[in-house]
Motif scaffolding. Sequence first.
Motif, PDB file in Angstrom:
ATOM      1  N   LEU A 185      -4.028   2.453   9.191  1.00  0.00           N
ATOM      2  CA  LEU A 185      -3.565   2.529  10.821  1.00  0.00           C
ATOM      3  C   LEU A 185      -3.549   1.514  12.102  1.00  0.00           C
ATOM      4  N   GLU A 186      -3.958   0.538  10.753  1.00  0.00           N
ATOM      5  CA  GLU A 186      -4.330  -1.531  11.557  1.00  0.00           C
ATOM      6  C   GLU A 186      -4.127  -2.700  10.960  1.00  0.00           C
ATOM      7  N   ASP A 187      -3.655  -3.814  11.655  1.00  0.00           N
ATOM      8  CA  ASP A 187      -3.445  -4.636  10.395  1.00  0.00           C
ATOM      9  C   ASP A 187      -4.088  -5.682  11.089  1.00  0.00           C
ATOM     10  N   THR A 188      -5.292  -5.761  10.747  1.00  0.00           N
ATOM     11  CA  THR A 188      -6.530  -6.459  11.802  1.00  0.00           C
ATOM     12  C   THR A 188      -5.798  -8.250  11.513  1.00  0.00           C
ATOM     13  N   GLN A 189      -4.744  -8.713  10.512  1.00  0.00           N
ATOM     14  CA  GLN A 189      -4.580  -9.699  10.651  1.00  0.00           C
ATOM     15  C   GLN A 189      -2.878 -10.358  11.616  1.00  0.00           C
ATOM     16  N   THR A 190      -2.284  -9.095  11.506  1.00  0.00           N
ATOM     17  CA  THR A 190      -1.545  -9.388  12.817  1.00  0.00           C
ATOM     18  C   THR A 190      -0.818  -8.741  13.405  1.00  0.00           C
ATOM     19  N   GLY A 191      -2.382  -8.167  13.525  1.00  0.00           N
ATOM     20  CA  GLY A 191      -2.130  -6.948  15.014  1.00  0.00           C
ATOM     21  C   GLY A 191      -1.322  -5.711  15.455  1.00  0.00           C
ATOM     22  N   GLU A 192      -0.647  -5.593  14.797  1.00  0.00           N
ATOM     23  CA  GLU A 192       0.172  -4.242  14.031  1.00  0.00           C
ATOM     24  C   GLU A 192      -0.476  -2.646  14.214  1.00  0.00           C
ATOM     25  N   THR A 193      -0.624  -1.777  14.657  1.00  0.00           N
ATOM     26  CA  THR A 193      -1.047  -0.794  14.117  1.00  0.00           C
ATOM     27  C   THR A 193      -0.159   0.520  14.520  1.00  0.00           C
ATOM     28  N   ILE A 194      -0.665   1.832  13.858  1.00  0.00           N
ATOM     29  CA  ILE A 194       0.086   2.468  13.448  1.00  0.00           C
ATOM     30  C   ILE A 194       1.262   2.939  15.121  1.00  0.00           C
ATOM     31  N   TYR A 195       0.278   2.880  16.523  1.00  0.00           N
ATOM     32  CA  TYR A 195       1.107   3.029  17.123  1.00  0.00           C
ATOM     33  C   TYR A 195       2.533   2.883  18.063  1.00  0.00           C
ATOM     34  N   ASN A 196       2.661   1.400  17.186  1.00  0.00           N
ATOM     35  CA  ASN A 196       3.963   0.937  16.462  1.00  0.00           C
ATOM     36  C   ASN A 196       5.611   2.180  16.189  1.00  0.00           C
ATOM     37  N   GLY A 197       4.721   2.729  15.542  1.00  0.00           N
ATOM     38  CA  GLY A 197       5.368   4.008  14.988  1.00  0.00           C
ATOM     39  C   GLY A 197       5.294   3.933  13.476  1.00  0.00           C
ATOM     40  N   LYS A 198       4.359   2.985  13.027  1.00  0.00           N
ATOM     41  CA  LYS A 198       4.296   3.298  11.538  1.00  0.00           C
ATOM     42  C   LYS A 198       3.303   2.073  10.636  1.00  0.00           C
ATOM     43  N   GLN A 199       2.653   2.549   9.858  1.00  0.00           N
ATOM     44  CA  GLN A 199       1.757   1.188   9.495  1.00  0.00           C
ATOM     45  C   GLN A 199       1.870   1.143   7.884  1.00  0.00           C
ATOM     46  N   VAL A 200       1.871   0.260   7.301  1.00  0.00           N
ATOM     47  CA  VAL A 200       2.376  -0.147   5.735  1.00  0.00           C
ATOM     48  C   VAL A 200       1.244  -0.701   5.706  1.00  0.00           C
ATOM     49  N   LYS A 201       1.074  -0.689   4.009  1.00  0.00           N
ATOM     50  CA  LYS A 201       0.199  -1.531   3.403  1.00  0.00           C
ATOM     51  C   LYS A 201       0.552  -1.194   1.376  1.00  0.00           C
ATOM     52  N   LYS A 202       0.425  -2.426   0.848  1.00  0.00           N
ATOM     53  CA  LYS A 202       0.573  -2.823  -0.355  1.00  0.00           C
ATOM     54  C   LYS A 202      -0.373  -3.292  -1.274  1.00  0.00           C
ATOM     55  N   ILE A 203      -0.869  -2.822  -1.967  1.00  0.00           N
ATOM     56  CA  ILE A 203      -1.832  -3.207  -3.062  1.00  0.00           C
ATOM     57  C   ILE A 203      -1.397  -3.804  -4.166  1.00  0.00           C
ATOM     58  N   GLN A 204      -1.386  -5.157  -4.894  1.00  0.00           N
ATOM     59  CA  GLN A 204      -0.841  -5.860  -5.627  1.00  0.00           C
ATOM     60  C   GLN A 204      -2.148  -6.345  -6.273  1.00  0.00           C
ATOM     61  N   THR A 205      -2.533  -6.336  -7.215  1.00  0.00           N
ATOM     62  CA  THR A 205      -4.045  -6.924  -7.465  1.00  0.00           C
ATOM     63  C   THR A 205      -4.241  -6.599  -9.112  1.00  0.00           C
ATOM     64  N   PRO A 206      -4.153  -7.386 -10.321  1.00  0.00           N
ATOM     65  CA  PRO A 206      -4.649  -6.069 -11.721  1.00  0.00           C
ATOM     66  C   PRO A 206      -5.575  -6.170 -11.636  1.00  0.00           C
ATOM     67  N   ASN A 207      -5.686  -5.523 -12.590  1.00  0.00           N
ATOM     68  CA  ASN A 207      -7.393  -4.082 -12.694  1.00  0.00           C
ATOM     69  C   ASN A 207      -7.755  -3.729 -11.114  1.00  0.00           C
ATOM     70  N   TYR A 208      -6.465  -4.051 -10.164  1.00  0.00           N
ATOM     71  CA  TYR A 208      -7.027  -3.210  -8.899  1.00  0.00           C
ATOM     72  C   TYR A 208      -8.429  -1.757  -9.392  1.00  0.00           C
ATOM     73  N   ILE A 209      -7.648  -1.134 -10.087  1.00  0.00           N
ATOM     74  CA  ILE A 209      -9.220   0.146 -10.034  1.00  0.00           C
ATOM     75  C   ILE A 209      -8.478   0.146 -11.421  1.00  0.00           C
ATOM     76  N   LYS A 210      -9.759   0.213 -12.398  1.00  0.00           N
ATOM     77  CA  LYS A 210      -9.364  -0.257 -13.928  1.00  0.00           C
ATOM     78  C   LYS A 210      -9.768   1.729 -14.060  1.00  0.00           C
ATOM     79  N   PHE A 211      -9.595   1.780 -14.861  1.00  0.00           N
ATOM     80  CA  PHE A 211      -9.452   4.130 -15.804  1.00  0.00           C
ATOM     81  C   PHE A 211     -10.234   3.017 -16.775  1.00  0.00           C
ATOM     82  N   PHE A 212     -12.388   3.931 -16.885  1.00  0.00           N
ATOM     83  CA  PHE A 212     -12.839   3.659 -17.815  1.00  0.00           C
ATOM     84  C   PHE A 212     -12.486   4.802 -18.339  1.00  0.00           C
ATOM     85  N   ARG A 213     -13.739   4.656 -20.342  1.00  0.00           N
ATOM     86  CA  ARG A 213     -13.188   5.126 -20.713  1.00  0.00           C
ATOM     87  C   ARG A 213     -14.554   5.551 -21.107  1.00  0.00           C
TER      88      ARG A 213
END
Length: 279
Positions: A249-277
């Motif tokens: 809903l908001e980006d604490t680093q840029t100060g932008e919020t969904i009040y501006n119309g939209k809020q986008v978040k990208k997560i690009q991290t290897p093995n961010y969530i692993k599938f466990f067998r």
Amino acid sequence: MRKKTTVIVNGKRKTDIRTKLIVISILILVLISMLGYTLIKFLANNKFAEDINEIWKLNSNTIFSIDNIYMYSSADAENNEEDRAIWNLNVHQYTDIAIYINNRSEELNYENSIKEMYISNVKFSNLEKGTPSLAFKDIHNFGKFSDVEENIIEDKIEYKILNDGDIDYSKPQMYADCSNPIILEYANKNIKENEIISDIESDLIFNGELLRRTGVFLDSIKCTVSFNITIINNYEQKFVANVYLDIPLEDTQTGETIYNGKQVKKIQTPNYIKFFRVE
């Protein structure tokens, strides 16, 4: 008198013996209980250690993981009045989610290909206002509020797995090689109901600005959505990913919020969530 004294002494002796027997019995019971607890704890710890060792063996190599997630948050509303001089709105907030599964292999095989997949155990936490839901979504409607009732995940949603051919994006379908993303829509409906907006000097835009115009505090609609993604590969091995996502809903680093119309978040991290067998 001596006879009487002897009886009293004998009585005391009998009482002392009885007391000692009771104390000894209690001590024996306590000792047995402690030994039993220690034995149970030992066996439990041993079983736990065996389980951990088995899990480690099953997951010595990562087969599936989530490395990329894209989230788009905005808002929408239903107008309850035909007369647009005064707007009567039911306000909703939504976040579209694209999840990309990495099967970490250039060559498809029985181990890294999907035979079955489903999403289950959907939960919402920390939300103060509104009615939340999570639904499967057609990728062609990404970035637009859909609110398709029959796509809401109540218990679980199963995906049809395709090896080739064209996907019907209006249905939950997935390529066996994980080449298409999982598309979901988080919706928080009726944050405000029958909200009257009579200030029509400025245009009313149906996006995140609605939350500001209708006085919705972002703290009241913060939410963490969680769910499980289960994969069964062509070796019949079962993998589970526990997904936890904070709705952006908001980006604490840029100060932008969904009040501006939209809020986008990208997560690009290897093995961010692993599938466990698990099997």
